[in-house]
Design an enzyme around this catalytic site. Structure first.
Site, mmCIF file in Angstrom:
data_model
loop_
_atom_site.group_PDB
_atom_site.id
_atom_site.type_symbol
_atom_site.label_atom_id
_atom_site.label_comp_id
_atom_site.label_asym_id
_atom_site.label_seq_id
_atom_site.Cartn_x
_atom_site.Cartn_y
_atom_site.Cartn_z
ATOM 1 N N CYS A 1 0.795 -1.234 0.000
ATOM 2 C CA CYS A 1 0.000 0.000 0.000
ATOM 3 C C CYS A 1 0.821 1.274 0.000
ATOM 4 C CB CYS A 1 -0.986 -0.009 1.164
ATOM 5 S SG CYS A 1 -0.227 -0.011 2.806
ATOM 6 N N ARG B 1 -32.380 12.858 -15.215
ATOM 7 C CA ARG B 1 -31.522 13.892 -14.653
ATOM 8 C C ARG B 1 -31.066 14.815 -15.779
ATOM 9 N NH1 ARG B 1 -25.924 12.257 -15.225
ATOM 10 N NH2 ARG B 1 -25.787 10.135 -16.087
ATOM 11 N N HIS C 1 -2.897 1.278 6.759
ATOM 12 C CA HIS C 1 -3.120 1.296 5.313
ATOM 13 C C HIS C 1 -2.846 2.710 4.826
ATOM 14 C CE1 HIS C 1 -4.416 0.265 1.385
ATOM 15 N NE2 HIS C 1 -5.505 1.011 1.418
ATOM 16 N N GLU D 1 -20.618 11.320 15.956
ATOM 17 C CA GLU D 1 -20.055 10.170 15.249
ATOM 18 C C GLU D 1 -21.075 9.060 15.093
ATOM 19 O OE1 GLU D 1 -18.132 6.232 14.971
ATOM 20 O OE2 GLU D 1 -19.039 7.064 16.789
ATOM 21 N N ASP E 1 -7.339 5.719 -3.618
ATOM 22 C CA ASP E 1 -6.545 4.578 -3.144
ATOM 23 C C ASP E 1 -6.132 3.733 -4.347
ATOM 24 O OD1 ASP E 1 -5.394 2.493 -1.784
ATOM 25 O OD2 ASP E 1 -7.051 2.225 -0.380
ATOM 26 N N ASN F 1 -14.075 4.071 9.720
ATOM 27 C CA ASN F 1 -15.129 4.162 10.732
ATOM 28 C C ASN F 1 -16.049 2.953 10.784
ATOM 29 O OD1 ASN F 1 -15.942 5.675 12.888
ATOM 30 N ND2 ASN F 1 -17.343 6.976 11.739
#
Length: 679
Positions: free
Chosen positions: A271, A469, A327, A444, A350, A390
């Site tokens: 990573c 749309r 990571h 949170e 990422d 999270n």
């Protein structure tokens, strides 16, 4: 008839231009410039300039990609203007001697990046040379503009970095040389773009979309890993690196990129190596970028925002989810015109291949704020990145009869000490607060509950039913013609026959609608399951110019009727046609009791003249509280309104000069410039 210039050679002034454009670290053997910023070249002639040469009628062509076209934005043809514009490609010329012409060219702030060919067009085309165009964090209009010079130095120009690894209690900093300015690296970065799958499928569209840092960042995310394509690095977490280089051996990006350019995918990366090389490519292309480490990073495989561990009664563990000790990914700085306001700034992406996104291994970019607020319906891959910082953790015991019993759980195990190198110093900056509210706080937990609900919608892939749309260009300037789209999709198991009405009306700021300024015919549309179609509405200045209100707003309305059920779907979108900016140029230093000149310019983008043009200026101290107005008269299409104000400052201090422009067709345009008055 104008006589063509006989050009002997073109001096691209690489050293001077590269210095001005913050690209001199690449070297001075190639012209490398940035969007929305002028550069100056010299044309050396075989014969002296004659009155009939008509240098003010010269035309230039700048083109990029294998299929350059004005429609795709990969080719621009532009003539000589009185003043430089940063909105469109523009040029000015100055005769510096009998056989030398100085040409100043400014690329559009929104042009695609890449390798360009520059041509002089005099009926016959003469190639002046090649240059590389990059994103410009120094240009306020560019989508990657960054206000702080200290941050630009760190996130664009710095080649030295620190990458954090280890555990929350035992972190270590790995020094890394991004080496974006090493010889040949920029060419390799451009080659990476030309090897991506989108380019191989449709090179014209891919090159056209390279004006968008969101798109380029997504391409980089896909191309740094070698899955799906012949990207830069092969991932390996097996522990056996006998046929390549162990990831822990790498300390810089240049050798990896050169190896890829010569021989293809490089073995091996993990990573932090993926993130470091992605940072190199992003900074080389002009996108501000940093490397970010998340300690206790979740890999959620099914999108439920939970990491679940299942233990058999005999202690065998079965799970596809996991938590990595750390990571590493990237954040890139940019606006997000495809999302609602407030989600510009740092965007997480990422390059480590973990899960597929739109059928390939890439991830992001996602606004960091969207992760913090649990806005998981945003593009791209927000649920996966949210879970990385999270996710909740749950552990279960599976009894011999197959019953699952929850034995423990944690809401605080994932996402700790999110870290990046601090600006301008070799220290760690903790940015956890940018990704999440304090663990187990009321905010949170509310965000987590919101995220779980949105995640379910995302996992369903598409909300069932007929959907419509409206899509419009990123920026629409008053005076031009535009095409806007109504896009319809059938997310039902049935074939749908529909009728579509798509039209435009002028609008005031309080929402009241006026006359119609565009209409697409009532159209019969047939959609199979999962099919998407689009209808085009033309907004032409010839129609909207006479009826548009000073606010410059147009309301687009699309009505879709299901012929079978008579169900009505209605969507609207208000577009703002922007007026041109006033350019304010201060001549000289502001000193008490010394005359100060301020030149103001405004480009007329309309295809017709502006009448009764005037500029007004007002500033405490400089104008003694009065408003000074200067009439300019008529300004032709494509020309500039300009005037100069003279001031004599009476006191020291910083003063804002506020300038207004008014005319019969463009009015209430305001700009200001801060002047520092000294003794």
């Amino acid at each position: 008839m104008d006589q063509a210039l006989d050009v002997a050679k073109c001096d691209l002034a690489c050293k001077e231009n590269n210095t001005e454009h913050h690209t001199v670290l690449f070297g001075v053997d190639q012209l490398i410039v940035r969007r929305g910023q002028p550069f100056t070249i010299s044309l050396h002639l075989n014969q002296g300039i004659q009155p009939q040469n008509g240098i003010n009628n010269l035309a230039f062509i700048a083109k990029t990609g294998p299929i350059p076209s004005e429609i795709s934005g990969t080719q621009a043809k532009f003539g000589v203007s009185k003043f430089i514009s940063r909105v469109f490609w523009s040029a000015t010329v100055t005769v510096t001697s009998e056989t030398i012409i100085s040409v100043t060219i400014c690329p559009s702030y929104n042009a695609p990046i890449g390798l360009y060919t520059l041509l002089l067009d005099q009926g016959q085309q003469f190639q002046l040379g090649e240059f590389v165009l990059l994103f410009n964090p120094w240009c306020k209009r560019d989508g990657v503009y960054m206000l702080s010079e200290e941050e630009r130095q760190e996130y664009v120009l710095s080649q030295d970095g620190l990458i954090y690894r280890g555990t929350p209690l035992r972190m270590s900093a790995l020094p890394w040389n991004f080496a974006q300015f090493e010889p040949g690296i920029l060419d390799i970065c451009l080659k990476i773009l030309d090897k991506n799958l989108n380019y191989l499928k449709n090179a014209d569209q891919d090159c056209s979309e390279r004006n968008n840092p969101v798109y380029v960042t997504r391409v980089v995310s896909a191309m740094i890993n070698s899955l799906d394509d012949r990207g830069v690095l092969v991932g390996n977490w097996s522990g056996d690196f006998s046929d390549g280089v162990p990831p822990t051996k790498w300390k810089e990006s240049a050798s990896i990129l050169r190896e890829w350019a010569e021989h293809g995918p490089v073995k091996y990366g993990q990573c932090w190596v993926f993130a470091a090389v992605a940072c190199t490519v992003s900074r080389a292309l002009g996108i501000p970028c940093r490397v970010v480490t998340n300690f206790g990073s979740a890999h959620d495989t099914n999108g439920d925002l939970l990491v679940k561990y299942f233990h058999h009664i005999d202690d065998e563990t079965i799970t596809e989810d996991s938590i990595w000790n750390f990571h590493v990914w990237n954040e890139s700085w940019m606006t997000r015109p495809d999302l609602k306001l407030g989600y510009e700034g740092w965007q997480a992406s990422d390059s480590t291949p973990q899960e597929m996104s739109d059928g390939i291994f890439c991830c992001g970019p996602v606004p960091v704020r969207a992760i913090k607020e649990g806005e998981l319906t945003f593009l791209y891959d927000c649920p996966f990145l949210y879970a990385e910082v999270n996710a909740d953790v749950e552990e279960y015991i599976i009894l011999s009869n197959g019953e699952e019993i929850k034995v423990s759980g944690s809401t605080t195990e994932v996402g700790k000490n999110i870290s990046t190198k601090a600006v301008g110093k070799n220290e760690r900056e903790d940015i956890t607060h940018l990704y999440k509210y304090p663990e187990d706080s009321e905010e949170e937990r509310k965000v987590f509950e919101k995220a779980q609900k949105q995640s379910k919608l995302v996992m369903e892939d598409a909300e069932p039913g007929l959907h419509i749309r409206i899509k419009v260009p990123e920026e629409m300037v008053l005076g031009s013609d535009y095409e806007v789209l109504a896009i319809i999709k059938n997310n039902t198991p049935d074939i749908k026959s529909c009728k579509l009405m798509f039209y435009a009306q002028v609008e005031t700021y309080n929402g009241k609608l006026g006359a119609t300024c565009g209409l697409a015919d009532l159209t019969d549309v047939r959609l199979t399951t999962g099919e998407e179609k689009q209808a085009t509405l033309k907004l032409e200045y010839a129609q909207y110019g006479e009826i548009i209100r000073p606010e410059g707003m147009i309301r687009l309305i699309a009505l879709l009727i299901d012929n079978a059920t008579r169900e009505l779907h209605r969507v609207t979108k208000t577009v703002l046609l922007t007026s041109p900016d006033i350019t304010v140029i201060v001549d000289g230093e502001g000193k008490v009791n010394h005359e100060l000149s301020v030149q103001v310019l405004l480009y007329n983008p309309l295809p017709e003249p502006l009448e009764n043009c005037s500029f007004s200026a007002q500033s405490p101290n400089l104008t003694q509280g009065k408003t000074i107005t200067q009439k300019v008269g008529t300004v032709g299409p494509g020309d500039y309104a300009t005037t100069t104000f003279e001031f004599t400052p009476m006191m020291t201090g910083k003063r804002n000069v506020v300038v207004d422009f008014n005319s019969d067709k463009l009015s209430n345009i305001t700009a200001y410039e801060t002047i520092d008055i000294t003794e």
